[in-house]
Design a protein around this motif. Structure first.
Motif, mmCIF file in Angstrom:
data_model
loop_
_atom_site.group_PDB
_atom_site.id
_atom_site.type_symbol
_atom_site.label_atom_id
_atom_site.label_comp_id
_atom_site.label_asym_id
_atom_site.label_seq_id
_atom_site.Cartn_x
_atom_site.Cartn_y
_atom_site.Cartn_z
ATOM 1 N N LYS A 1 16.545 -1.225 1.632
ATOM 2 C CA LYS A 1 17.093 0.095 1.363
ATOM 3 C C LYS A 1 16.345 1.124 2.200
ATOM 4 N N ALA B 1 16.132 5.332 3.662
ATOM 5 C CA ALA B 1 16.450 6.722 3.385
ATOM 6 C C ALA B 1 15.782 7.597 4.427
ATOM 7 N N VAL C 1 12.731 2.193 1.046
ATOM 8 C CA VAL C 1 12.717 2.490 -0.385
ATOM 9 C C VAL C 1 12.745 1.181 -1.172
ATOM 10 N N LEU D 1 14.406 2.005 -6.365
ATOM 11 C CA LEU D 1 14.437 3.401 -5.911
ATOM 12 C C LEU D 1 13.281 4.238 -6.457
ATOM 13 N N TYR E 1 8.587 4.599 -2.106
ATOM 14 C CA TYR E 1 8.933 4.481 -0.692
ATOM 15 C C TYR E 1 7.679 4.257 0.129
ATOM 16 N N GLU F 1 14.715 11.725 -5.220
ATOM 17 C CA GLU F 1 15.989 11.928 -4.538
ATOM 18 C C GLU F 1 16.198 13.370 -4.099
ATOM 19 N N ALA G 1 15.214 13.795 -0.569
ATOM 20 C CA ALA G 1 15.956 13.017 0.422
ATOM 21 C C ALA G 1 16.995 13.875 1.120
ATOM 22 N N PRO H 1 20.988 10.179 4.681
ATOM 23 C CA PRO H 1 20.309 9.143 5.467
ATOM 24 C C PRO H 1 20.434 9.376 6.974
ATOM 25 N N VAL I 1 20.308 6.851 -0.459
ATOM 26 C CA VAL I 1 19.871 5.591 0.142
ATOM 27 C C VAL I 1 21.075 4.854 0.723
ATOM 28 N N VAL J 1 22.029 0.905 2.224
ATOM 29 C CA VAL J 1 21.553 -0.447 1.932
ATOM 30 C C VAL J 1 22.130 -1.430 2.947
#
Length: 333
Positions: free
Chosen positions: A2, A4, A17, A21, A24, A67, A70, A73, A198, A200
């Motif tokens: 994963k 981010a 990550v 979640l 990181y 999050e 973040a 991505p 995120v 994946v």
């Protein structure tokens, strides 16, 4: 695995990550940005995978993943091509306005090229200057590709999928008819989209990623009430391999191209239009479909589009009811 991007400059800072979640690991010593990783994926991805393994085993320094910190991505991308893979959604909209459904829609994907020079972070507000524009959410699945050669087959296109995620493809519904009426496509009616915290890799999704489709339920809440609990792997007329190959028919696609599924949409168990979650149905992934079904059933759409202060949440869960890609949560500003 994963991945981010934390908010940092215009293109974010790449991090790996943990599966839950919660944590990181900084990946900047391997590659500074998500786009740079995609540009050299065959060389970079194994190093990122080793970092992910070390993070899983708590063998390296780690930090809490929040999050709210973040970015998208890919905070900006070379290309954003959105399809309409769930033809049920298109059929319902056309039915509501009494328009004929061309047969070609069932075997030739619809697709448009959206703005990609700036995306919204998963917790950014939705900027709306005028409520009369008819602001709507569209919960979708997206993939990010590596380089795709012109004329790629479906199988070649599917092999080019590097990452899978979610998007809220914001639409200004009341501006769409005027733009499409000009015969030149979307522009003002398609503002910036937001993406899940995120993305994946397909291998990390296991059996949830089969046949170029995400086989998980897409969850959509509006103002803390369930709007949609729609199965992304069902009623998808065109899988992502088909969508990517369609986009690459006349031109190559560069690494970092994002391809969207279009609004996820399911028919009801009896084959008719979907029913609201409150009535035992799977619900909807956008308000336009809610209004379409209302029009079909009662002759009038009564559900309003998004207003200032409305909050939208979009996510998909694993078998333990934990978000797979994190959560898109946006309030209209």
């Amino acid at each position: 695995m994963k991945l981010a991007s934390l908010k940092h400059g215009r293109d974010g800072k790449l991090v790996v990550v943990s599966d839950d979640l919660a944590w990181y690991a900084d990946a900047s010593h391997i590659c500074a940005t998500m786009q740079a990783a995609l540009d050299d994926w065959d060389r970079i991805a194994p190093h990122l995978q080793l970092l992910a393994t070390d993070l899983r085993n708590e063998a390296i320094p780690r930090e809490r993943f929040h999050e709210h910190a973040a970015d998208a991505p890919l905070p900006r991308a070379y290309q954003w091509a959105d399809g309409s893979a769930y033809v049920n959604h298109v059929a319902l909209v056309r039915q509501a306005r009494g328009a004929e459904m061309p047969d070609s829609f069932w075997h030739d994907p619809l697709m448009y090229q959206g703005g990609s020079d700036g995306f919204l972070a998963p917790r950014d507000p939705i900027p709306l200057a005028d409520e009369a524009w008819g602001c709507d959410m569209e919960a979708e699945v997206v993939v990010v590709t590596g380089d795709v050669p012109q004329g790629a087959s479906r199988e070649e296109a599917l092999a080019a999928v590097r990452l899978v995620g979610l998007t809220n493809d914001v639409s200004l519904r009341n501006l769409i008819p005027g733009e499409l009426g000009k015969g030149f496509g979307f522009f003002q009616s398609k503002p910036a989209s937001a993406f899940s915290p995120v993305f994946v890799t397909p291998d990390a999704l296991g059996d949830w990623w089969q046949g170029g489709k995400l086989h998980r339920k897409l969850m959509v809440d509006l103002n803390n009430a369930p709007l949609g609990r729609v199965e992304a792997g069902e009623d998808m007329t065109f899988d992502f391999g088909t969508l990517i190959a369609h986009a690459a028919k006349t031109r190559a696609l560069g690494a970092g191209t994002i391809v969207g599924s279009g609004t996820v949409s399911n028919r009801d168990a009896d084959g008719g239009p979907g029913r609201p979650v409150a009535d035992g149905g799977v619900g909807y992934c956008c308000l336009a479909e809610v209004r379409t079904v209302e029009t079909i059933r009662t002759g009038t759409a009564t559900t309003p589009f998004l207003k200032k202060g409305d909050t939208v949440r979009i996510w998909a869960e694993d078998d333990r009811h934990h978000p797979i890609f994190g959560t898109i949560e946006q309030t209209v500003a």
